[in-house]
Design an enzyme around this catalytic site. Structure first.
Site, PDB file in Angstrom:
ATOM      1  CE  LYS A  11      36.686  45.125  40.086  1.00 56.93           C
ATOM      2  NZ  LYS A  11      37.638  45.214  41.259  1.00 56.93           N
ATOM      3  CE1 TYR A  51      41.314  42.035  39.426  1.00 57.49           C
ATOM      4  CE2 TYR A  51      39.572  40.753  39.038  1.00 57.49           C
ATOM      5  CZ  TYR A  51      39.991  41.731  39.362  1.00 57.49           C
ATOM      6  OH  TYR A  51      39.200  42.622  39.096  1.00 57.49           O
ATOM      7  CG  ASN A 114      37.113  48.249  43.393  1.00 56.93           C
ATOM      8  OD1 ASN A 114      36.713  47.265  42.806  1.00 56.93           O
ATOM      9  ND2 ASN A 114      38.381  48.728  43.646  1.00 56.93           N
ATOM     10  CG  HIS A 117      39.678  45.580  35.674  1.00 62.85           C
ATOM     11  ND1 HIS A 117      40.831  45.235  36.365  1.00 62.85           N
ATOM     12  CD2 HIS A 117      39.885  45.645  34.592  1.00 62.85           C
ATOM     13  CE1 HIS A 117      41.735  45.201  35.780  1.00 62.85           C
ATOM     14  NE2 HIS A 117      41.202  45.252  34.438  1.00 62.85           N
ATOM     15  CD  GLU A 128      43.300  43.529  32.199  1.00 67.42           C
ATOM     16  OE1 GLU A 128      44.159  43.727  33.230  1.00 67.42           O
ATOM     17  OE2 GLU A 128      42.635  44.577  31.921  1.00 67.42           O
TER      18      GLU A 128
HETATM   19  P1  IDP Z   1      42.827  48.258  40.631  1.00 68.69           P
HETATM   20  O1  IDP Z   1      41.735  47.633  40.474  1.00 68.69           O
HETATM   21  O2  IDP Z   1      42.581  49.864  41.128  1.00 68.69           O
HETATM   22  O3  IDP Z   1      43.673  48.323  39.435  1.00 68.69           O
HETATM   23  P2  IDP Z   1      44.768  46.404  42.113  1.00 68.69           P
HETATM   24  O4  IDP Z   1      45.744  47.001  43.045  1.00 68.69           O
HETATM   25  O5  IDP Z   1      44.986  46.073  40.726  1.00 68.69           O
HETATM   26  O6  IDP Z   1      43.711  47.859  41.822  1.00 68.69           O
HETATM   27  O7  IDP Z   1      43.783  45.482  42.777  1.00 68.69           O
HETATM   28  C1  IDP Z   1      42.734  44.629  41.969  1.00 68.69           C
HETATM   29  C2  IDP Z   1      41.291  44.572  42.897  1.00 68.69           C
HETATM   30  O8  IDP Z   1      41.672  44.038  43.932  1.00 68.69           O
HETATM   31  C3  IDP Z   1      40.874  45.773  43.248  1.00 68.69           C
HETATM   32  O9  IDP Z   1      40.220  46.677  42.528  1.00 68.69           O
HETATM   33  C4  IDP Z   1      39.999  45.339  44.637  1.00 68.69           C
HETATM   34  O10 IDP Z   1      38.854  45.147  43.991  1.00 68.69           O
HETATM   35  C5  IDP Z   1      40.841  44.514  44.996  1.00 68.69           C
HETATM   36  N1  IDP Z   1      41.842  44.675  46.136  1.00 68.69           N
HETATM   37  C6  IDP Z   1      43.069  45.522  45.847  1.00 68.69           C
HETATM   38  N2  IDP Z   1      43.523  45.988  47.082  1.00 68.69           N
HETATM   39  C7  IDP Z   1      42.822  45.222  47.867  1.00 68.69           C
HETATM   40  C8  IDP Z   1      42.806  45.197  49.293  1.00 68.69           C
HETATM   41  O11 IDP Z   1      43.795  45.673  50.227  1.00 68.69           O
HETATM   42  N3  IDP Z   1      41.809  44.318  50.024  1.00 68.69           N
HETATM   43  C9  IDP Z   1      40.830  43.706  49.495  1.00 68.69           C
HETATM   44  N4  IDP Z   1      40.668  43.839  48.106  1.00 68.69           N
HETATM   45  C10 IDP Z   1      41.550  44.341  47.395  1.00 68.69           C
HETATM   46 MG    MG Z   2      44.796  46.765  38.648  1.00 68.44          MG
END
Ligand code: IDP
Ligand code: MG
Length: 140
Positions: A11, A51, A114, A117, A128
């Site tokens: 990312k 997304y 974070n 992905h 994807e």
């Molecule tokens: P993942 O990346 O671990 O699969 P997902 O729940 O699929 O997590 O969420 C996709 C992305 O959305 C996360 O990697 C993060 O960048 C963002 N995200 C998820 N939850 C939150 C939140 O509560 N606040 C802000 N961003 C979030």
């Molecule tokens: Mg996810």
């Protein structure tokens, strides 16, 4: 288990800090092989589509903005049990909950920035991968 493919994105927070190699090393050390890789700047439309499952979530707009804020590296990873293995080496979504040694524990800045992905199922991995790569661009 047979060889499996998964989809990964390094990312913008990680490319900005020049961590492409460090993140990739973690993936390779976990036994995953990078069989396709391309550095791109996602368009708004690409990020929105990618997304789409999170469209109703309150963070969707911020997530799309973040993912288009700088270059990303899209990758196809191959290996035994690749989907689960990648999720394991990534660590929990929130770096505060991520296990020591995982990519997110070491590199993530926050729950949104974070660093990586990773597909959450083999079915989503295929969708994807198909969004970003043709079969002839994947060389195992
Ligand atoms: P993942 O990346 O671990 O699969 P997902 O729940 O699929 O997590 O969420 C996709 C992305 O959305 C996360 O990697 C993060 O960048 C963002 N995200 C998820 N939850 C939150 C939140 O509560 N606040 C802000 N961003 C979030
Ligand atoms: Mg996810």
């Amino acid at each position: 288990m047979a060889q499996e493919r998964t989809f990964s994105i390094i990312k913008p927070d990680a490319t900005r800090r020049n961590l492409t190699g460090a993140v990739t090393k973690k993936l390779e050390d976990a036994g995953l092989r990078v069989v396709a890789s391309r550095r791109v700047k996602l368009t708004q439309a690409q990020a929105e589509k990618f997304y789409e499952v999170h469209k109703e979530r309150p963070f969707y707009g911020d997530l799309v903005s973040f993912m288009t804020s700088g270059p990303v590296v899209v990758q196809v990873l191959e290996g035994e049990n690749a989907v689960a293995k990648n999720r394991e080496v990534m660590g929990a979504t929130n770096p505060a909950d991520a296990e020591a040694g995982t990519i997110r524990a070491e590199f993530a800045e926050s729950i949104d920035a974070n660093s990586v992905h990773g597909s959450d199922s083999a079915e989503n991995a295929k969708l994807e991968i198909d969004q970003f790569f043709t079969e002839d661009e994947i060389v195992g």
